[in-house]
Design a protein around this motif. Structure first.
Motif, PDB file in Angstrom:
ATOM      1  N   GLU A   1       3.993  -2.855  -6.591  1.00 48.91           N
ATOM      2  CA  GLU A   1       4.314  -1.345  -6.860  1.00 48.91           C
ATOM      3  C   GLU A   1       5.556  -0.694  -6.372  1.00 48.91           C
ATOM      4  OE1 GLU A   1       2.333   0.304  -8.908  1.00 48.91           O
ATOM      5  OE2 GLU A   1       0.852  -1.307  -8.937  1.00 48.91           O
ATOM      6  N   ASP A   2       6.057   0.085  -7.037  1.00 46.58           N
ATOM      7  CA  ASP A   2       7.074   0.936  -6.579  1.00 46.58           C
ATOM      8  C   ASP A   2       6.730   1.537  -5.007  1.00 46.58           C
ATOM      9  OD1 ASP A   2       9.363   2.503  -6.090  1.00 46.58           O
ATOM     10  OD2 ASP A   2       9.015   3.727  -7.841  1.00 46.58           O
ATOM     11  N   GLY A   3       7.160   1.391  -3.938  1.00 43.23           N
ATOM     12  CA  GLY A   3       7.002   2.058  -2.861  1.00 43.23           C
ATOM     13  C   GLY A   3       6.112   1.171  -2.104  1.00 43.23           C
ATOM     14  N   GLY A   4       5.670   0.226  -2.314  1.00 43.66           N
ATOM     15  CA  GLY A   4       4.653  -0.735  -1.900  1.00 43.66           C
ATOM     16  C   GLY A   4       5.203  -1.332  -0.508  1.00 43.66           C
ATOM     17  N   LEU A   5       6.343  -1.842  -0.629  1.00 42.42           N
ATOM     18  CA  LEU A   5       7.182  -2.264   0.556  1.00 42.42           C
ATOM     19  C   LEU A   5       7.221  -1.365   1.467  1.00 42.42           C
ATOM     20  CD1 LEU A   5       9.856  -4.828  -1.044  1.00 42.42           C
ATOM     21  CD2 LEU A   5       7.508  -5.269  -0.584  1.00 42.42           C
ATOM     22  N   GLU A   6       7.823  -0.254   1.253  1.00 37.84           N
ATOM     23  CA  GLU A   6       7.833   0.884   2.073  1.00 37.84           C
ATOM     24  C   GLU A   6       6.710   1.338   2.938  1.00 37.84           C
ATOM     25  OE1 GLU A   6       8.921   5.810   2.056  1.00 37.84           O
ATOM     26  OE2 GLU A   6       9.276   4.440   0.056  1.00 37.84           O
ATOM     27  N   VAL A   7       5.484   1.121   2.015  1.00 38.93           N
ATOM     28  CA  VAL A   7       4.235   1.353   3.031  1.00 38.93           C
ATOM     29  C   VAL A   7       3.818   0.353   3.936  1.00 38.93           C
ATOM     30  CG1 VAL A   7       1.518   1.397   2.519  1.00 38.93           C
ATOM     31  CG2 VAL A   7       3.313   2.704   1.126  1.00 38.93           C
ATOM     32  N   ILE A   8       4.215  -0.968   3.531  1.00 39.73           N
ATOM     33  CA  ILE A   8       3.972  -1.968   4.227  1.00 39.73           C
ATOM     34  C   ILE A   8       4.818  -1.836   5.565  1.00 39.73           C
ATOM     35  CG2 ILE A   8       4.423  -4.503   4.623  1.00 39.73           C
ATOM     36  CD1 ILE A   8       3.601  -4.639   1.679  1.00 39.73           C
ATOM     37  N   LEU A   9       6.266  -1.551   5.349  1.00 39.86           N
ATOM     38  CA  LEU A   9       7.093  -1.420   6.661  1.00 39.86           C
ATOM     39  C   LEU A   9       6.646  -0.429   7.463  1.00 39.86           C
ATOM     40  CD1 LEU A   9       9.947  -2.958   7.167  1.00 39.86           C
ATOM     41  CD2 LEU A   9      10.999  -0.718   6.261  1.00 39.86           C
ATOM     42  N   ASN A  10       6.154   0.648   6.999  1.00 43.21           N
ATOM     43  CA  ASN A  10       5.749   1.665   7.826  1.00 43.21           C
ATOM     44  C   ASN A  10       4.599   1.561   8.676  1.00 43.21           C
ATOM     45  OD1 ASN A  10       7.807   3.538   7.084  1.00 43.21           O
ATOM     46  ND2 ASN A  10       6.532   4.378   5.348  1.00 43.21           N
ATOM     47  N   ARG A  11       3.846   0.420   8.211  1.00 43.77           N
ATOM     48  CA  ARG A  11       2.320   0.173   8.739  1.00 43.77           C
ATOM     49  C   ARG A  11       2.960  -0.393  10.137  1.00 43.77           C
ATOM     50  NH1 ARG A  11      -2.930  -0.864   8.822  1.00 43.77           N
ATOM     51  NH2 ARG A  11      -3.564  -2.865  10.174  1.00 43.77           N
ATOM     52  N   PHE A  12       3.865  -1.206  10.076  1.00 47.29           N
ATOM     53  CA  PHE A  12       4.098  -2.088  11.339  1.00 47.29           C
ATOM     54  C   PHE A  12       5.271  -1.292  12.200  1.00 47.29           C
ATOM     55  CE2 PHE A  12       2.325  -5.060   8.199  1.00 47.29           C
ATOM     56  CZ  PHE A  12       1.454  -5.577   9.035  1.00 47.29           C
ATOM     57  N   ARG A  13       5.274  -0.034  11.903  1.00 46.89           N
ATOM     58  CA  ARG A  13       6.556   0.706  12.690  1.00 46.89           C
ATOM     59  C   ARG A  13       5.811   1.008  14.061  1.00 46.89           C
ATOM     60  NH1 ARG A  13      10.748   3.900  11.496  1.00 46.89           N
ATOM     61  NH2 ARG A  13      10.003   4.078   9.245  1.00 46.89           N
ATOM     62  N   PHE A  14       6.630   0.589  14.836  1.00 48.26           N
ATOM     63  CA  PHE A  14       6.213   0.704  16.601  1.00 48.26           C
ATOM     64  C   PHE A  14       6.805   2.187  16.811  1.00 48.26           C
ATOM     65  CE2 PHE A  14       4.541  -0.676  20.433  1.00 48.26           C
ATOM     66  CZ  PHE A  14       5.357  -0.298  21.440  1.00 48.26           C
ATOM     67  N   THR A  15       5.926   2.833  16.963  1.00 47.53           N
ATOM     68  CA  THR A  15       6.308   4.496  16.974  1.00 47.53           C
ATOM     69  C   THR A  15       6.554   5.007  18.455  1.00 47.53           C
ATOM     70  OG1 THR A  15       3.796   4.812  17.232  1.00 47.53           O
ATOM     71  CG2 THR A  15       4.783   4.985  14.919  1.00 47.53           C
ATOM     72  N   ASN A  16       5.991   4.096  19.341  1.00 52.03           N
ATOM     73  CA  ASN A  16       6.350   4.387  20.909  1.00 52.03           C
ATOM     74  C   ASN A  16       8.083   4.720  20.882  1.00 52.03           C
ATOM     75  OD1 ASN A  16       3.750   4.419  21.193  1.00 52.03           O
ATOM     76  ND2 ASN A  16       4.061   3.075  22.847  1.00 52.03           N
ATOM     77  N   ASP A  17       8.404   5.973  21.582  1.00 51.39           N
ATOM     78  CA  ASP A  17       9.778   6.080  21.959  1.00 51.39           C
ATOM     79  C   ASP A  17      10.237   5.233  23.079  1.00 51.39           C
ATOM     80  OD1 ASP A  17       9.467   9.508  21.255  1.00 51.39           O
ATOM     81  OD2 ASP A  17      10.082   8.309  20.042  1.00 51.39           O
ATOM     82  N   PHE A  18      11.433   4.287  22.468  1.00 54.27           N
ATOM     83  CA  PHE A  18      11.899   3.540  23.637  1.00 54.27           C
ATOM     84  C   PHE A  18      13.178   3.123  23.200  1.00 54.27           C
ATOM     85  CE2 PHE A  18      11.519  -0.536  21.303  1.00 54.27           C
ATOM     86  CZ  PHE A  18      10.524  -0.172  20.519  1.00 54.27           C
ATOM     87  N   LYS A  19      14.218   2.693  23.891  1.00 55.35           N
ATOM     88  CA  LYS A  19      15.556   2.424  23.784  1.00 55.35           C
ATOM     89  C   LYS A  19      15.882   0.965  24.011  1.00 55.35           C
ATOM     90  CE  LYS A  19      17.120   6.821  25.819  1.00 55.35           C
ATOM     91  NZ  LYS A  19      18.033   7.496  26.569  1.00 55.35           N
ATOM     92  N   SER A  20      15.063   0.219  24.653  1.00 56.41           N
ATOM     93  CA  SER A  20      15.367  -1.344  24.323  1.00 56.41           C
ATOM     94  C   SER A  20      13.991  -2.238  24.529  1.00 56.41           C
ATOM     95  CB  SER A  20      16.164  -1.753  25.661  1.00 56.41           C
ATOM     96  OG  SER A  20      15.140  -1.442  26.893  1.00 56.41           O
TER      97      SER A  20
END
Length: 273
Positions: free
Chosen positions: A198-217
């Motif tokens: 689906e159009d947008g499917g890869l974007e949704v998958i990518l967002n699921r595995f986003r590590f949201t904690n703020d860090f620099k390294s």
């Protein structure tokens, strides 16, 4: 006050009132009186109330009822679905199925007439709540085919609004992804294969595995306990997702998407880029 006794008294005195205007609210009240703190005090009455709800087209009341049932503690839930030779299971299956049909039908109508304003926040909330119910009852209650069909309908709705309501479209696909995370391998593969096409499917998958904690390294990332159940689930989901991406011929495109973003945010896929 013994709430379930009060509920039975109300049902006895007013349960056969044919006035449909307030019947949904009345049935909801009875249900709430019988269910407190993830426990159920009167299974036969709750079963009867759900059957009465099924006679009416009251999608939000049905959704609320399904949420109460799936929110029961394990012992109470098992007792309900096993009631009267699994009549409780049959009633819950019908309730989830009808709720899905009514709500998805409403959403389809809303999407087909985008000239009218609608409450996006409410719409997203209802979609996510419905997705949680379906995910919680899963294959064991509604069956694999119904689960797959539900996901396919969500993808169809997503496709129909991707051009003018992208946020809503991505929510539909995100619910499908969450469903896949809570299903067995064969069903998960089918859901993921549908999603990546689906159009947008890869974007949704990518967002699921986003590590949201703020860090620099990378040194600042606190890795979870490798023996935890959630870690095992995520590892399994990650592995199955990569397998499906490769099978669908979308893996290279996905890797490019990861590289275009800040790779440090995608802990689950860091080793593939």
């Amino acid at each position: 006050m013994h709430f379930s006794s009060y509920a039975r008294a109300l049902w006895r005195d007013h349960g056969h009132n044919e006035c449909k205007v307030f019947r949904g609210r009345f049935l909801r009240l009875l249900l709430e009186l019988c269910m407190k703190d993830e426990k159920i005090s009167d299974i036969p009455l709750v079963n009867t109330i759900l059957k009465e709800m099924l006679k009416l087209d009251i999608p939000r009341t049905l959704l609320f009822a399904c949420e109460l049932i799936v929110g029961l503690d394990k012992r109470a839930f098992i007792a309900f679905v096993a009631f009267e030779n699994e009549d409780g299971d049959n009633v819950l299956t019908m309730a989830v199925t009808k709720t899905s049909r009514l709500i998805l039908g409403e959403l389809k109508q809303v999407i087909s007439d985008m000239s009218h304003e609608f409450d996006m926040t409410e719409c997203i909330s209802v979609i996510r709540r419905l997705g949680c119910v379906v995910a919680n009852v899963g294959e064991t209650v509604i069956g694999k085919e119904q689960l797959i069909r539900f996901a396919q309908l969500l993808c169809q709705l997503s496709k129909s609004c991707i051009a003018h309501k992208r946020e809503l479209s991505l929510i539909f696909m995100d619910v499908v992804l969450e469903l896949s995370a809570q299903t067995e391998e064969d069903v998960r593969s089918k859901l993921l294969m549908t999603l990546v096409g689906e159009d947008g499917g890869l974007e949704v998958i990518l967002n699921r595995f986003r590590f949201t904690n703020d860090f620099k390294s990378d040194n600042q990332v606190q890795e979870p306990d490798s023996t935890s159940l959630m870690t095992q689930i995520e590892d399994s989901m990650r592995s199955d997702t990569i397998t499906i991406l490769k099978k669908a011929g979308k893996f290279d495109e996905f890797v490019k998407m990861v590289r275009r973003n800040d790779c440090s945010q995608y802990r689950s896929f860091r080793n593939i880029v």
